[in-house]
Design an enzyme around this catalytic site. Sequence first.
Site, PDB file in Angstrom:
ATOM      1  N   HIS A  50       0.860  -1.295  -0.015  1.00  0.00           N
ATOM      2  CA  HIS A  50      -0.088  -0.096  -0.052  1.00  0.00           C
ATOM      3  C   HIS A  50       0.904   1.364  -0.164  1.00  0.00           C
ATOM      4  O   HIS A  50       0.696   2.340  -0.951  1.00  0.00           O
ATOM      5  CB  HIS A  50      -0.910   0.030   1.262  1.00  0.00           C
ATOM      6  N   HIS A  74       4.712   6.359   5.640  1.00  0.00           N
ATOM      7  CA  HIS A  74       3.630   7.274   6.072  1.00  0.00           C
ATOM      8  C   HIS A  74       2.852   6.611   7.356  1.00  0.00           C
ATOM      9  O   HIS A  74       2.368   7.142   8.085  1.00  0.00           O
ATOM     10  CB  HIS A  74       3.048   7.828   5.107  1.00  0.00           C
ATOM     11  N   GLU A  78       2.178   5.088  13.097  1.00  0.00           N
ATOM     12  CA  GLU A  78       0.820   4.940  13.601  1.00  0.00           C
ATOM     13  C   GLU A  78       0.814   3.327  13.644  1.00  0.00           C
ATOM     14  O   GLU A  78       0.078   3.048  14.783  1.00  0.00           O
ATOM     15  CB  GLU A  78      -0.130   5.268  12.548  1.00  0.00           C
ATOM     16  N   ASP A  79       1.268   2.650  12.846  1.00  0.00           N
ATOM     17  CA  ASP A  79       0.862   1.116  12.824  1.00  0.00           C
ATOM     18  C   ASP A  79       2.356   0.451  13.219  1.00  0.00           C
ATOM     19  O   ASP A  79       1.973  -1.179  13.304  1.00  0.00           O
ATOM     20  CB  ASP A  79       0.339   0.924  11.560  1.00  0.00           C
ATOM     21  N   ASP A 141      -2.334   8.830  -0.742  1.00  0.00           N
ATOM     22  CA  ASP A 141      -2.695   7.623   0.325  1.00  0.00           C
ATOM     23  C   ASP A 141      -4.331   7.670   0.051  1.00  0.00           C
ATOM     24  O   ASP A 141      -4.663   6.720   0.133  1.00  0.00           O
ATOM     25  CB  ASP A 141      -2.426   8.418   1.534  1.00  0.00           C
ATOM     26  N   ASP A 261     -23.922  19.375 -22.415  1.00  0.00           N
ATOM     27  CA  ASP A 261     -22.395  19.413 -22.486  1.00  0.00           C
ATOM     28  C   ASP A 261     -21.854  18.129 -22.435  1.00  0.00           C
ATOM     29  O   ASP A 261     -21.004  18.373 -21.274  1.00  0.00           O
ATOM     30  CB  ASP A 261     -21.760  20.653 -22.205  1.00  0.00           C
TER      31      ASP A 261
END
Length: 704
Positions: A50, A74, A78-79, A141, A261
């Site tokens: 990812h 990134h 956090e993970d 992301d 259009d």
Amino acid sequence: MLPGPVRELRDLLNTYLEPQQVAVVLRAYEAGAVAHEGQKRRSGEDYIFHPVAVARILAGMRMDYQTIAAAILHDTIEDTHLEHADLERDFDEQIAKLVDGVTKLDKMKFRTRQEADAESFRKLLLAMSRDLRVIFIKLADRLHNMRTIEVMSPGARRRISAETLQIYTSIAGRLGMNELREELEELGFRHLHPNRYRVIRRRVRKNAGNRAEIIDSVTEALKKRLSEAGIPARVEGRTKTTYSIYCKMRDKSLSFDEVMDLYAFRIVTHSEPHCYQALGVAHALYKPKPGSFKDYIALPKPNGYQSLHTVLGSPFDVPVEIQIRTEEMDLVAEKGAAAHWLYKATPDGSTAVRAREWLLKLVETQSRAGDSVEFLDAAKAELFPDEIFVFTPRGKIIDLKADATALDFAYAIHTDVGNEAVGAIIDKEKLPLNTRLETGQTVEILTEPGSAPEPEWLEFVVTSKARTSIRSHLKNLEQADSVAVGDRLLDQALARRGYSMERVSDRRLARYLKKLGLDRIEDLLIRIARGDMLAGVVAQKLLPLTQRRQTEGPATETLTIGGTEGSAIDYANCCHPVPGDPIMGYLSPGKGIVIHRQRCRNVPELRKAHFERCLDVAWAPVMRGQFSVRLKIVTINGPGVLASVSATLSEVGANIERVEQPSTTRETAILHFTLGVRDRNQLARIIRRLRRNRHVLKVVREIA
């Protein structure tokens, strides 16, 4: 050996980065792969692919190596076990800051999901204001997450898609990232409204035929005719996106067949005369649709947008829209939602510089927001670019959001003007503050010293400045009310002990406040008023040691209620007290003083279980405001009865707040009215008049 996606990323980076910079990116991949080892996405693939895909999107934009490396890393803070200090040590400070700016706040504890999302967005905007590359990573992301969103639950798909359309597409538009914005719009629309997407998509395919052939054919025909006429120009053609067609159908209440259009072409020339010459060439090539021509060059849109618009027929039996403009006009128009923002910026300012200025202005404007959710609401409002332009009496132009009211205009002039506004003169006509404004109007605000914002104003203002200013004033007013009530309660508690606030030394007060973790005495008084602390306990703590054993004297003073205390005083819904009723007060923790009728069935239990929180209260001789009361009215069951009862109430000046009809029989109906009255005397007159109504059988004031 590197996996295929990483090799593709490396080969793309080698086309525009230095070898040592590519090496940093590959090192970031190695660190990310180790950190994310064992982690899987919902699709079952290794998680590391990812962030690699996010980096690939950014590499397609030819972003710098620090952005690419931060994109791969990134999600690590956090993970995974990696922390900011690790990234700063192993890479550099810039990469670590970029990763930290993108990191969401999921590890923090919030009361609600909405609050967590709002706080994450607040942090994102603040990080963007320091380094725009943060939002580039976040947008990439979000784009990859949207491309792979099928594995999420239907509810999650709808929530994420709604957020994408509300927030991220608008930011992309502000930054001129139109290709990315359009893909986000299509994906968001597809998953938020799948049925609408399928229907429109199917109609587009059915009506358009071979779209590529049509675009190529019309583009080549225009290029040939322009070249023959000696007009220097470039021609671009594309189909309208599914989402843009849907928006036009929704916003203008059109059917699919009425959206003309479906194909759009742009002719970009060197000068204004060339634009009009190109228009003549286009009209000679294909027949124009009557009434479709718009000259935004001679008469620019309020946001500065300039272009010639026309809709033509074509040999393929589908209408095509032509936009004709100069390179300079295209520079403004191509920035999408940022058209006016770019138009007002300095000509030599880069897109990045102008974007940062907008973000700093947004952050500064919202600095007064009370919490993250309020900040998110205001920021959403700022992201939508539709604007109107109105004039002050002296001719100054004020730009406001579409649907802005006269009150929004007042706050745009000055906060004090908004706070004291009582009306407006719009094009020489006196109108209320909730009047919606239109471009070109001249507006003058009528003010009255001593006037103040009302909670109802929040229901019709649309600009963030107006909303934030009103909330700020109401919040300060609420605190002032609480301080006044808390001061009265503490004074009474001290008086019952033969003491007063004036005799409390500054040193003793400061020591007590410090022990409680409070900075000001006002904070202490607010706690007392809201029931978080008991005035008697506080008074005992403020007494000198020599007097603390003294028992509390009799309660010789009653707290007087005047109806002007605002949110510091609440009136119980169980018994709906009105001026004239015998009452008592209960100091409810976190809520403040709640006024009950003494006949309320909840009062005996309150006095028994919480005697120390019960207060003697009385109505002031002169009361202000209206008070809610409930009446149970038994009527004959027949046509026109409700209208007859409502008319009677109107005749005696009762304000109907709510009506319920819980039950009926063949002969009777029971109506529950919640009314706004001034006092018990008015209530008595209302009941007498109701009993004279020929449809009314019985009137009872409801008491818990």
